[in-house]
Scaffold this motif. Structure first.
Motif, PDB file in Angstrom:
ATOM      1  N   VAL A  85      32.642   2.244 -10.582  1.00 40.61           N
ATOM      2  CA  VAL A  85      32.439   0.880 -11.077  1.00 40.61           C
ATOM      3  C   VAL A  85      32.444  -0.102  -9.911  1.00 40.61           C
ATOM      4  CG1 VAL A  85      33.369  -0.956 -12.503  1.00 40.61           C
ATOM      5  CG2 VAL A  85      33.475   1.407 -13.307  1.00 40.61           C
ATOM      6  N   LEU A  86      31.397  -0.883  -9.813  1.00 40.48           N
ATOM      7  CA  LEU A  86      31.314  -1.965  -8.835  1.00 40.48           C
ATOM      8  C   LEU A  86      31.617  -3.256  -9.582  1.00 40.48           C
ATOM      9  CD1 LEU A  86      28.072  -0.878  -6.927  1.00 40.48           C
ATOM     10  CD2 LEU A  86      30.443  -0.120  -6.599  1.00 40.48           C
ATOM     11  N   LEU A  87      32.791  -3.797  -9.340  1.00 38.27           N
ATOM     12  CA  LEU A  87      33.272  -4.979 -10.052  1.00 38.27           C
ATOM     13  C   LEU A  87      32.960  -6.215  -9.228  1.00 38.27           C
ATOM     14  CD1 LEU A  87      34.834  -6.446 -12.262  1.00 38.27           C
ATOM     15  CD2 LEU A  87      36.976  -5.648 -11.208  1.00 38.27           C
ATOM     16  N   ILE A  88      32.019  -7.021  -9.726  1.00 34.87           N
ATOM     17  CA  ILE A  88      31.606  -8.257  -9.054  1.00 34.87           C
ATOM     18  C   ILE A  88      31.979  -9.409  -9.980  1.00 34.87           C
ATOM     19  CG2 ILE A  88      29.712  -9.501  -7.972  1.00 34.87           C
ATOM     20  CD1 ILE A  88      29.016  -5.953  -8.745  1.00 34.87           C
ATOM     21  N   PRO A  89      33.195  -9.917  -9.888  1.00 34.50           N
ATOM     22  CA  PRO A  89      33.693 -10.863 -10.893  1.00 34.50           C
ATOM     23  C   PRO A  89      33.137 -12.272 -10.723  1.00 34.50           C
ATOM     24  CG  PRO A  89      35.342 -10.523  -9.187  1.00 34.50           C
ATOM     25  CD  PRO A  89      34.204  -9.576  -8.875  1.00 34.50           C
ATOM     26  N   LYS A  90      33.011 -12.955 -11.858  1.00 32.14           N
ATOM     27  CA  LYS A  90      32.653 -14.371 -11.818  1.00 32.14           C
ATOM     28  C   LYS A  90      33.873 -15.200 -11.417  1.00 32.14           C
ATOM     29  CE  LYS A  90      29.104 -13.796 -15.375  1.00 32.14           C
ATOM     30  NZ  LYS A  90      28.667 -14.134 -16.757  1.00 32.14           N
ATOM     31  N   ASP A  91      35.057 -14.775 -11.859  1.00 29.04           N
ATOM     32  CA  ASP A  91      36.302 -15.442 -11.501  1.00 29.04           C
ATOM     33  C   ASP A  91      37.148 -14.439 -10.718  1.00 29.04           C
ATOM     34  OD1 ASP A  91      38.956 -16.475 -11.437  1.00 29.04           O
ATOM     35  OD2 ASP A  91      38.584 -17.646 -13.260  1.00 29.04           O
ATOM     36  N   GLU A  92      37.155 -14.567  -9.410  1.00 27.89           N
ATOM     37  CA  GLU A  92      37.817 -13.576  -8.567  1.00 27.89           C
ATOM     38  C   GLU A  92      39.333 -13.556  -8.774  1.00 27.89           C
ATOM     39  OE1 GLU A  92      36.795 -13.934  -4.470  1.00 27.89           O
ATOM     40  OE2 GLU A  92      34.713 -13.315  -4.791  1.00 27.89           O
ATOM     41  N   ARG A  93      39.924 -14.708  -8.898  1.00 33.93           N
ATOM     42  CA  ARG A  93      41.380 -14.761  -9.076  1.00 33.93           C
ATOM     43  C   ARG A  93      41.779 -14.069 -10.374  1.00 33.93           C
ATOM     44  NH1 ARG A  93      44.968 -18.059 -11.777  1.00 33.93           N
ATOM     45  NH2 ARG A  93      47.089 -18.106 -10.892  1.00 33.93           N
ATOM     46  N   GLU A  94      41.060 -14.344 -11.432  1.00 32.34           N
ATOM     47  CA  GLU A  94      41.362 -13.731 -12.726  1.00 32.34           C
ATOM     48  C   GLU A  94      41.220 -12.210 -12.640  1.00 32.34           C
ATOM     49  OE1 GLU A  94      39.793 -13.760 -17.391  1.00 32.34           O
ATOM     50  OE2 GLU A  94      38.974 -15.169 -15.932  1.00 32.34           O
ATOM     51  N   ALA A  95      40.196 -11.729 -11.951  1.00 32.75           N
ATOM     52  CA  ALA A  95      39.991 -10.288 -11.826  1.00 32.75           C
ATOM     53  C   ALA A  95      41.133  -9.633 -11.058  1.00 32.75           C
ATOM     54  CB  ALA A  95      38.661 -10.011 -11.126  1.00 32.75           C
ATOM     55  N   VAL A  96      41.574 -10.265  -9.990  1.00 31.07           N
ATOM     56  CA  VAL A  96      42.689  -9.725  -9.206  1.00 31.07           C
ATOM     57  C   VAL A  96      43.954  -9.659 -10.051  1.00 31.07           C
ATOM     58  CG1 VAL A  96      44.263 -10.240  -7.298  1.00 31.07           C
ATOM     59  CG2 VAL A  96      41.789 -10.360  -6.940  1.00 31.07           C
ATOM     60  N   LEU A  97      44.248 -10.720 -10.794  1.00 29.09           N
ATOM     61  CA  LEU A  97      45.460 -10.749 -11.614  1.00 29.09           C
ATOM     62  C   LEU A  97      45.372  -9.740 -12.761  1.00 29.09           C
ATOM     63  CD1 LEU A  97      46.208 -14.589 -11.738  1.00 29.09           C
ATOM     64  CD2 LEU A  97      47.133 -12.856 -10.191  1.00 29.09           C
ATOM     65  N   ASP A 125      39.161 -17.309  -3.547  1.00 31.06           N
ATOM     66  CA  ASP A 125      40.266 -17.381  -4.508  1.00 31.06           C
ATOM     67  C   ASP A 125      40.875 -16.002  -4.770  1.00 31.06           C
ATOM     68  OD1 ASP A 125      39.868 -20.080  -4.723  1.00 31.06           O
ATOM     69  OD2 ASP A 125      38.724 -19.968  -6.593  1.00 31.06           O
ATOM     70  N   GLY A 126      40.017 -14.980  -4.833  1.00 30.29           N
ATOM     71  CA  GLY A 126      40.521 -13.645  -5.100  1.00 30.29           C
ATOM     72  C   GLY A 126      41.388 -13.111  -3.976  1.00 30.29           C
ATOM     73  N   GLU A 127      40.970 -13.330  -2.762  1.00 24.88           N
ATOM     74  CA  GLU A 127      41.746 -12.864  -1.613  1.00 24.88           C
ATOM     75  C   GLU A 127      43.075 -13.594  -1.520  1.00 24.88           C
ATOM     76  OE1 GLU A 127      40.462 -13.505   2.623  1.00 24.88           O
ATOM     77  OE2 GLU A 127      40.146 -11.344   2.479  1.00 24.88           O
ATOM     78  N   ARG A 128      43.059 -14.888  -1.822  1.00 26.09           N
ATOM     79  CA  ARG A 128      44.320 -15.646  -1.800  1.00 26.09           C
ATOM     80  C   ARG A 128      45.260 -15.159  -2.909  1.00 26.09           C
ATOM     81  NH1 ARG A 128      40.708 -19.751  -0.097  1.00 26.09           N
ATOM     82  NH2 ARG A 128      40.214 -20.383  -2.226  1.00 26.09           N
ATOM     83  N   ALA A 129      44.696 -14.873  -4.096  1.00 28.83           N
ATOM     84  CA  ALA A 129      45.523 -14.354  -5.190  1.00 28.83           C
ATOM     85  C   ALA A 129      46.093 -12.988  -4.838  1.00 28.83           C
ATOM     86  CB  ALA A 129      44.696 -14.265  -6.477  1.00 28.83           C
ATOM     87  N   LEU A 130      45.304 -12.161  -4.171  1.00 30.02           N
ATOM     88  CA  LEU A 130      45.767 -10.842  -3.768  1.00 30.02           C
ATOM     89  C   LEU A 130      46.946 -10.954  -2.812  1.00 30.02           C
ATOM     90  CD1 LEU A 130      45.211  -7.757  -3.849  1.00 30.02           C
ATOM     91  CD2 LEU A 130      43.745  -8.091  -1.839  1.00 30.02           C
ATOM     92  N   ALA A 131      46.887 -11.930  -1.931  1.00 26.83           N
ATOM     93  CA  ALA A 131      47.943 -12.097  -0.926  1.00 26.83           C
ATOM     94  C   ALA A 131      49.234 -12.663  -1.510  1.00 26.83           C
ATOM     95  CB  ALA A 131      47.440 -13.007   0.196  1.00 26.83           C
ATOM     96  N   SER A 132      49.131 -13.511  -2.562  1.00 20.11           N
ATOM     97  CA  SER A 132      50.325 -14.234  -3.012  1.00 20.11           C
ATOM     98  C   SER A 132      50.744 -13.983  -4.458  1.00 20.11           C
ATOM     99  CB  SER A 132      50.099 -15.738  -2.832  1.00 20.11           C
ATOM    100  OG  SER A 132      48.993 -16.189  -3.612  1.00 20.11           O
ATOM    101  N   GLU A 133      49.823 -13.449  -5.293  1.00 16.54           N
ATOM    102  CA  GLU A 133      50.127 -13.344  -6.717  1.00 16.54           C
ATOM    103  C   GLU A 133      50.001 -11.942  -7.294  1.00 16.54           C
ATOM    104  OE1 GLU A 133      48.633 -16.815  -9.160  1.00 16.54           O
ATOM    105  OE2 GLU A 133      47.258 -16.967  -7.438  1.00 16.54           O
ATOM    106  N   ALA A 134      49.587 -10.975  -6.486  1.00 19.18           N
ATOM    107  CA  ALA A 134      49.328  -9.637  -7.027  1.00 19.18           C
ATOM    108  C   ALA A 134      49.987  -8.562  -6.157  1.00 19.18           C
ATOM    109  CB  ALA A 134      47.820  -9.397  -7.110  1.00 19.18           C
ATOM    110  N   PRO A 135      51.322  -8.550  -6.109  1.00 19.07           N
ATOM    111  CA  PRO A 135      52.011  -7.603  -5.214  1.00 19.07           C
ATOM    112  C   PRO A 135      51.752  -6.145  -5.556  1.00 19.07           C
ATOM    113  CG  PRO A 135      53.563  -8.651  -6.728  1.00 19.07           C
ATOM    114  CD  PRO A 135      52.268  -9.395  -6.867  1.00 19.07           C
TER     115      PRO A 135
END
Length: 205
Positions: A85-97, A125-135
């Motif tokens: 699956v190649l996941l190309i999200p419209k909302d990167e932060r939401e996908a990471v969470l 946004d996704g990379e920032r969420a990965l760093a701070s909100e998705a341990p």
């Protein structure tokens, strides 16, 4: 599954240095994906255009049995455990969470036989969420976190000189024209953009 061992970028004749570098970067990305056969791998992309190009490279290189599937949301990704699956999200932060919250679900039976590959914009946004909100997700994808530009092994001064000799301008000047929309979005220009971004702001006095 052994993605990396069964794939290569083919070209007629002797490959140029620039083609060899592109192959090395993409092959390194595929190796990172291959390490996470039943989980999640993340590919960082410099911009939307190069993201789409990298997705197409993966689609064209993986074996048919991987049954590549493009999706834009996590639920659709989770529903296809037997497909790459190649996941190309419209909302990167939401996908990471969502991926972070669904780690246990991903590991449940039936076990995935193919990875979910999440494409994120570098510094987005996704990379920032990965760093701070998705341990949980961050620790899980350690080692399967690919940035094709960072993975490319290049001799910067030599490559800058070759780029300028071929295109008549510096990588930075070429990218200014590319980003302004002055240059057409052809396959050749996407490859040149990839090369230019490898060299951007590197090796200058």
């Amino acid at each position: 599954m052994a993605l990396a061992s069964s794939m290569c970028i083919r070209s007629r004749g002797r490959p140029s240095t620039r083609k060899a570098r592109m192959r090395n970067a993409i092959q390194s990305m595929l190796n990172a994906i291959d390490r996470e056969a039943g989980g999640v791998a993340i590919v960082r992309c410099p911009d939307f255009g190069l993201r789409d190009w990298l997705v197409e490279q993966v689609e064209g290189l993986v074996p048919d049995e991987a049954q590549v599937l493009r999706v834009s949301d996590v639920e659709a990704a989770l529903a296809a455990p037997a497909r790459l699956v190649l996941l190309i999200p419209k909302d990167e932060r939401e996908a990471v969470l969502d991926l972070d919250a669904n780690r246990d679900r991903i590991l449940q039976e039936p076990a995935r036989s193919q990875p979910i590959v999440l494409f994120l914009l570098r510094d987005g946004d996704g990379e920032r969420a990965l760093a701070s909100e998705a341990p949980s997700l961050r620790s899980w994808i350690s080692g399967s976190d690919a940035d094709p530009e960072a993975l490319a092994e290049i001799d910067v001064p030599k490559e800058r000189a070759e780029f300028e000799a071929q295109h008549g301008v510096t990588p930075e000047a070429w990218l200014t024209r590319w980003r302004s929309g002055e240059l057409p979005e052809t396959a050749s220009n996407f490859r040149t953009a990839h090369d230019a971004m490898l060299l951007e702001d590197r090796g200058q006095p």
